[in-house]
Design a protein around this motif. Structure first.
Motif, short mmCIF file in Angstrom:
data_model
loop_
_atom_site.label_atom_id
_atom_site.label_comp_id
_atom_site.label_asym_id
_atom_site.label_seq_id
_atom_site.Cartn_x
_atom_site.Cartn_y
_atom_site.Cartn_z
N LEU A 112 4.26 4.07 10.76
CA LEU A 112 5.27 4.63 11.68
C LEU A 112 5.03 4.13 13.11
O LEU A 112 5.99 3.84 13.85
CB LEU A 112 5.24 6.17 11.60
N ALA A 113 3.78 3.96 13.50
CA ALA A 113 3.49 3.42 14.84
C ALA A 113 3.95 1.95 14.94
O ALA A 113 4.47 1.52 15.97
CB ALA A 113 1.99 3.52 15.14
N ARG A 157 2.94 8.68 2.24
CA ARG A 157 1.87 9.02 1.28
C ARG A 157 1.42 10.47 1.41
O ARG A 157 0.83 11.01 0.50
CB ARG A 157 0.71 8.05 1.48
N SER A 158 1.67 11.07 2.57
CA SER A 158 1.27 12.47 2.76
C SER A 158 2.10 13.37 1.83
O SER A 158 3.29 13.13 1.65
CB SER A 158 1.52 12.91 4.20
N PRO A 209 0.80 -1.24 0.00
CA PRO A 209 0.00 0.00 0.00
C PRO A 209 0.83 1.29 0.00
O PRO A 209 0.32 2.36 -0.34
CB PRO A 209 -0.82 -0.11 1.29
N MET A 210 2.12 1.19 0.36
CA MET A 210 2.95 2.39 0.32
C MET A 210 3.57 2.58 -1.08
O MET A 210 4.33 3.52 -1.29
CB MET A 210 4.09 2.31 1.36
N ASP A 237 -2.02 11.24 6.09
CA ASP A 237 -2.51 9.96 5.57
C ASP A 237 -2.46 8.93 6.70
O ASP A 237 -1.43 8.76 7.36
CB ASP A 237 -1.60 9.53 4.41
N GLU A 238 -3.57 8.22 6.89
CA GLU A 238 -3.64 7.32 8.06
C GLU A 238 -2.66 6.15 7.95
O GLU A 238 -2.22 5.60 8.96
CB GLU A 238 -5.07 6.81 8.29
N LEU A 239 -2.29 5.78 6.72
CA LEU A 239 -1.30 4.70 6.58
C LEU A 239 0.07 5.15 7.09
O LEU A 239 0.81 4.36 7.68
CB LEU A 239 -1.18 4.29 5.11
#
Ligand SMILES: Cc1cc2nc3c(=O)[nH]c(=O)nc-3n(C[C@H](O)[C@H](O)[C@H](O)COP(=O)(O)OP(=O)(O)OC[C@H]3O[C@@H](n4cnc5c(N)ncnc54)[C@H](O)[C@@H]3O)c2cc1C
Length: 572
Positions: A454-455, A422-423, A377-378, A447-449
């Protein structure tokens, strides 16, 4: 102070990392005249650009562009200081000295003729002059030895040896020189540095020993590039320069003008010159000469999170050489008189890359995200890492980290870095006044991804330190000692920490990107020529359509080497 001539063959706007390389390579031909215009001081009068450990002492001074982002809603609306070097050598004179090239696939993904991974890596090697050390098992064919950029391996502090053990123990195998070969997305190793014989090596070194055909004008701000119309096309013909005393002058270019102001300042120079999104330029009273909406768009950066720990064991970290009692004074003496000691190197130690496919497999944000065939997804292939880990060998980082372990205490960190964010953000101008800094809106973590990955990186990083066999028995707890992040075990716990603490890795790029003519947001063609203008190129990290999965100084050097070749091809 160098007096500018009225005319040069080439004018380089910005004497930073890439600009210095372009200028030096062009000036190797004594028949070509070259002018470098740099906003800041000459670096030779600035000790903290040469003493590696003095890096952050440049910040918040005249040696820093002192740019702070707009509020970032994804990061608790924090405004983040995004320092850039403002002196000859630019950000190469205050960076972390790390040579982490990324993966060859990163550059293949640019999909621009002449910029494949193999080609970009060959230009990194062209820039490099690698000096090995007996303990380092380097991959010889990955290193150059004829370039002007002296590079050497870094001797680890004891805590870094332990962190490497923990990385290996937690599933990241040792590939000693993996950050130079660009082929390993998962593992740990050593990172060569732009440090040699105790001093920082900067791009300004490229400018040493050249002939009188090269003029360097420091303390001079490029206001704008003048575009003149000739036979129904636009040509970049001159540069308007503002000196320290506020005097404006014009200097002409016989052949080309190369804008190398870096990812924040290059788009601003183009906009002031009438190149950018029409509506935006008109809003500032600037006549739009070339309507290029991509100027200042596509701003990217790598976010990092520092996770600090305290250890009670003395002698593992370098804090005792910097913060305890009178130690700084002795370390400074060692650097000044003997070119050794804690201030002669950058205190980052062990490094790793990882992919997170399995760790993210339980997160719907990841599993339900759209992705292209063969990509996660990235947007990455399995040959590219999602994240990087690196460690500090003492307490320290950007200036917001001010809880120094004085009083005989010891702290270190693992830093988690997000790749392929993605941001996207923007660079715009506040006004047409060149004295106004650009307006930088990074839009971090929008971007929530980006937040989820990162978390997860933080979850993994904390496991390395808390469970890994090298470090599990030396950690007392979090640092500062009233915090409890060392006890966090999952993404949801780390997310608020990420929103509150994520900060820049100082890798902005993409704001004058190369791209095919079919892409309305591309600013440059593959020869780095500004679309719609003759005799004008951009060369710095703003040209990168995507960031590398690495750090950005080696691509900046490669872009300089390649730009010089492209320019010479045009004139030969
Ligand atoms: C604190 C910090 C740590 C970093 N750590 C690392 C690391 O460890 N490893 C790594 O690979 N990368 C690192 N980076 C990133 C890397 O240093 C940069 O990506 C690279 O140096 C950028 O090169 P550049 O040529 O694009 O821009 P710069 O080197 O910033 O050059 C731009 C130059 O243009 C000048 N300029 C701008 N506008 C004007 C104007 N209008 N008129 C005249 N001059 C102008 C500036 O003063 C500057 O000298 C770090 C960066 C920083 C700031």
């Amino acid at each position: 102070m160098v007096a500018m001539k009225a005319e040069y063959d080439y004018i380089i706007c910005g004497g930073g990392t890439t600009g210095s390389v372009v200028a030096a390579r062009l000036a190797e031909d004594a028949n070509i005249s070259v002018l470098v215009i740099e906003a800041g001081e000459h670096n030779e009068v600035m000790e903290n650009t040469i003493m590696t450990g003095g890096w952050s002492m440049n910040f918040d001074t005249d040696a820093d562009w002192n740019i702070t982002t707009q509020p970032n809603p994804g990061a608790n609306s924090r405004q983040i200081k995004v320092s850039r070097g403002k002196f000859l050598g630019g950000s190469s004179g205050c960076n972390g000295t790390l040579c982490i090239r990324g993966i060859k696939q990163d550059y293949d993904d640019w999909n621009m003729p002449g910029w494949s991974g193999e080609e970009v890596f060959s230009y990194m090697m062209k820039a490099e002059n690698f000096h090995n050390k007996p303990w380092f098992n380097s991959c010889e064919e990955a290193h150059g030895t004829n370039g002007k950029l002296d590079v050497e391996p870094h001797d680890l502090a004891p805590i870094s040896e332990l962190i490497l053990d923990s990385m290996i123990d937690q599933g990241l195998p040792l590939h000693e020189d993996m950050f130079s070969t660009g082929e390993t997305p998962c593992g740990c190793g050593h990172v060569p540095r732009t440090v040699y014989k105790g001093d920082r090596v900067t791009a300004a070194n490229f400018l040493l020993g050249l002939g009188s055909n090269l003029d360097i004008k420091t303390n001079s701000l490029v206001d704008r590039v003048l575009l003149t119309e000739s036979s129904s096309s636009l040509r970049a013909s001159a540069v308007v320069v503002l000196d320290k005393d506020g005097n404006k002058s014009e200097v002409k270019a016989r052949k080309e003008i190369i804008v190398s102001g870096g990812a924040y300042c290059s788009p601003a120079i183009l906009m002031r010159s009438g190149i950018g999104a029409r509506a935006e330029l008109e809003q500032h009273g600037i006549e739009c000469k070339v309507n290029l909406p991509g100027v200042g768009r596509n701003l990217m950066d790598h976010l990092i999170v520092f996770i600090y720990y305290e250890t009670e064991k003395s002698g593992l970290t370098n804090d005792y050489l910097l913060y305890h009692g009178d130690a700084f004074r002795e370390s400074y003496r060692q650097w000044k008189e003997e070119k050794r000691g804690a201030l002669s190197t950058f205190p980052f130690g062990a490094f790793a890359y990882a992919r997170l496919d399995e760790r993210m497999a339980d997160d719907p944000i990841w599993t339900k995200a759209s992705h292209l065939e063969g990509r996660d997804p990235m947007g990455l292939t399995p040959s590219q890492p999602n994240i990087e880990f690196f460690s500090t060998e003492c307490y320290g980082g950007p200036k917001q980290y001010a809880d120094f372990p004085t009083d005989n205490k010891h702290a270190f960190s693992i830093i988690c870095e997000l790749f392929a964010p993605r941001s996207r953000g923007t660079v715009t101008i506040k006004s047409k006044d060149p004295m106004d800094n650009p307006v930088v809106d990074h839009n971090y973590l929008s971007d929530e991804l980006d937040l989820a990955v990162l978390a997860e990186a933080c979850t993994f990083g904390n496991e390395i330190i808390m469970r890994g066999k090298g470090t599990k028995d030396v950690v007392r707890g979090s640092w500062p000692s009233d915090l409890i992040h060392h006890t966090y075990t999952n993404r949801e716990q780390w997310k608020p920490f990420v929103r509150e603490n994520a900060t820049t890795c100082y890798h902005p790029g993409g704001t004058c990107k190369m791209g095919p003519s079919s892409d309305v947001n591309s600013v440059l063609d593959e020869r780095l020529q500004v679309r719609g203008v003759k005799g004008l190129r951009v060369a710095d990290t703003s040209i990168m359509p995507l960031l590398n999965q690495g750090h950005t100084q080696m691509p900046a050097y490669a872009i300089g080497e390649k730009a010089a070749d492209l320019i010479r091809e045009n004139t030969s």
